[in-house]
Design an enzyme around this catalytic site. Structure first.
Site, PDB file in Angstrom:
ATOM      1  CB  SER A 268      -0.881  -0.034   1.252  1.00 20.64           C
ATOM      2  OG  SER A 268      -1.632   1.154   1.354  1.00 20.64           O
TER       3      SER A 268
ATOM      4  CE  LYS B  44      -4.616   0.040   0.250  1.00 17.99           C
ATOM      5  NZ  LYS B  44      -5.245  -0.788   1.292  1.00 17.99           N
TER       6      LYS B  44
ATOM      7  CE  LYS C  46      -3.964   3.829   1.979  1.00 23.15           C
ATOM      8  NZ  LYS C  46      -5.163   3.280   2.641  1.00 23.15           N
TER       9      LYS C  46
ATOM     10  CG  ASP D  29      -7.739   2.265   0.511  1.00 24.87           C
ATOM     11  OD1 ASP D  29      -8.915   2.685   0.591  1.00 24.87           O
ATOM     12  OD2 ASP D  29      -7.128   1.748   1.467  1.00 24.87           O
TER      13      ASP D  29
ATOM     14  CD  GLU E 164      -8.649  -0.963   0.526  1.00 23.25           C
ATOM     15  OE1 GLU E 164      -7.720  -1.203  -0.283  1.00 23.25           O
ATOM     16  OE2 GLU E 164      -8.499  -0.982   1.757  1.00 23.25           O
TER      17      GLU E 164
ATOM     18  CG  ASP F 284     -10.517  -1.022   4.820  1.00 24.42           C
ATOM     19  OD1 ASP F 284     -10.847  -1.396   5.957  1.00 24.42           O
ATOM     20  OD2 ASP F 284      -9.391  -0.512   4.611  1.00 24.42           O
TER      21      ASP F 284
ATOM     22  CE  LYS G 244      -7.278  -2.301   6.680  1.00 20.35           C
ATOM     23  NZ  LYS G 244      -7.514  -0.838   6.603  1.00 20.35           N
TER      24      LYS G 244
ATOM     25  N   GLY H 143      -3.951  -4.129   6.074  1.00 19.04           N
ATOM     26  CA  GLY H 143      -2.907  -3.808   7.043  1.00 19.04           C
ATOM     27  C   GLY H 143      -3.206  -2.484   7.724  1.00 19.04           C
TER      28      GLY H 143
END
Ligand code: OSB
Ligand code: MG
Length: 369
Positions: A135, A161, A163, A188, A213, A238, A262, A290
């Site tokens: 990420s 991934k 952001k 995400d 996400e 998520d 998670k 994570g």
């Protein structure tokens, strides 16, 4: 097992690289660890709450308070048969899944050590090697982001991934895809958008992103279902998923086609497995998320990822991406082709570096019989 002693410990560690998401930047982690003892053996868990109430409402301090005032008094001195029975002890406490999950994880580690088996086997896992993704936080420039991606690809990670947030999205994803035509790429948003932004997602539909996400509000599922109807790229939830019931409902209304699990967000291994099972039964793949964990939370994530329906690479990466020095020995290592091998040792499979742990501890509290 008789729960004879529980210790809360807060450690502070600086991240090697600041991590920026749509809700803020983290430089220094405050991490709450839980150690349980049955009088002879010990188990460790990590509370995955952040420093502030930005990813979700829980924080290190709310978790400390809920654990010491409400959760620990219900389990200290009690005989708990199997970790699955813990849920009944804390059933009356609403929410605070990360606080509950930190102690629950410690109970699983302890139970695995009592039985002398690796935690992943006790959980019923079958994947002896898990696939890793990374990420990557929001970067100062697109050029910098492309450099970071190149490094992670060179290190063997199987899924990238990035952001995103309004203003750091369509053009960024366009350039990433142009520079890396073949990588598995996901985005995400950490709830940074509303349904008003559907056109931005439709534009990003062109870039073969594996999933978006949590694009919308953390408490929403209805608008996610509407967004999913209007775009081709799968949505992965998520923040919105706190339980197997949430997963069942989200899938039923078409709010997502993938779920990120998670441990803390769902309150521990028992519920994580329940979410996993609901998804498996409905043909929905899952992956392990994570929370910038120390080695203790990371080891739990690795064990969880051994379950069969964790069929997509997770945000479970090498210790050296995060920390100059790790609290476990050996640190989490990722192979040149982007995998982590399960430990064959009892419990979560790593030793605790006790003196380093002491050196980064800022407070602790022991509750014992
Ligand atoms: O949304 O997955 C997230 C980190 C903190 C809070 C939320 C998230 C993340 C990450 C980092 O994406 C995953 C990791 O490398 O631990
Ligand atoms: Mg996320």
């Amino acid at each position: 097992m008789l729960i004879s002693r529980i210790e809360l410990r807060e450690i502070r560690m600086r991240l090697l690289h600041p991590f920026e998401t749509s809700f803020g930047v983290t430089h220094d982690r405050r991490i709450l660890l839980v150690k349980v003892s049955d009088g002879s053996l010990e188990g460790y868990g990590e509370v995955t709450a952040g420093e502030g109430p930005f990813y979700c409402h829980e924080t290190v301090d709310t978790a400390w308070y809920i654990l010491s005032e409400f959760i620990i008094p219900r389990v200290l001195g009690k005989e708990i048969g199997k970790p699955d029975e813990y849920a009944a002890f804390v059933a009356g406490i609403r929410g605070h899944n990360m606080a509950k999950g930190g102690l629950e994880a410690a109970l699983w580690d302890l139970e695995a050590r009592r039985q002398g088996v690796p935690l992943w086997k006790l959980l019923g896992g079958s994947r002896e090697e898990i696939e890793c993704g990374v990420s990557i936080g929001i970067q100062p420039t697109i050029e910098r982001l492309l450099q970071v991606i190149q490094k992670e690809v060179n290190d063997g990670y199987r899924r990238i991934k990035i952001k995103i947030k309004p203003g750091w999205d369509v053009e960024v994803v366009r350039q990433v895809r142009a520079a890396f035509p073949r990588i598995l790429l996901t985005c995400d948003a950490n709830s940074a958008y509303t349904l008003q932004d559907v056109d931005r997602f439709r534009m990003m539909d062109a870039f073969e992103v594996m999933m978006f996400e949590q694009p919308l509000h953390d408490e929403d599922m209805i608008d996610h279902a509407e967004l999913q109807r209007q775009i081709r790229t799968p949505i992965c939830l998520d923040e919105s998923i706190h339980s197997a019931e949430d997963a069942r409902k989200a899938i039923a209304i078409g709010a997502c086609r993938i779920i990120n699990i998670k441990l803390g967000r769902v309150g521990g291994h028992r519920e994580a497995r329940a979410v996993h099972d609901v998804c498996r039964d409905r043909g929905i793949p899952v992956w392990c998320g994570g929370m910038l964990e120390s080695g203790i939370g990371r080891a739990h994530n690795i064990a969880l990822s051994s379950l069969e329906n964790f069929s997509l690479p997770g945000d479970v990466a090498a210790s050296k991406r995060y920390w100059a020095e790790e609290v476990i020995d050996p640190p989490v290592l990722v192979s040149a082709n982007g995998t982590i091998a399960q430990s064959m040792e009892p419990g979560f499979g790593y030793a605790i570096k006790t003196s380093f742990l002491e050196s980064v501890t800022v407070r602790n509290q022991v509750l014992s019989l």
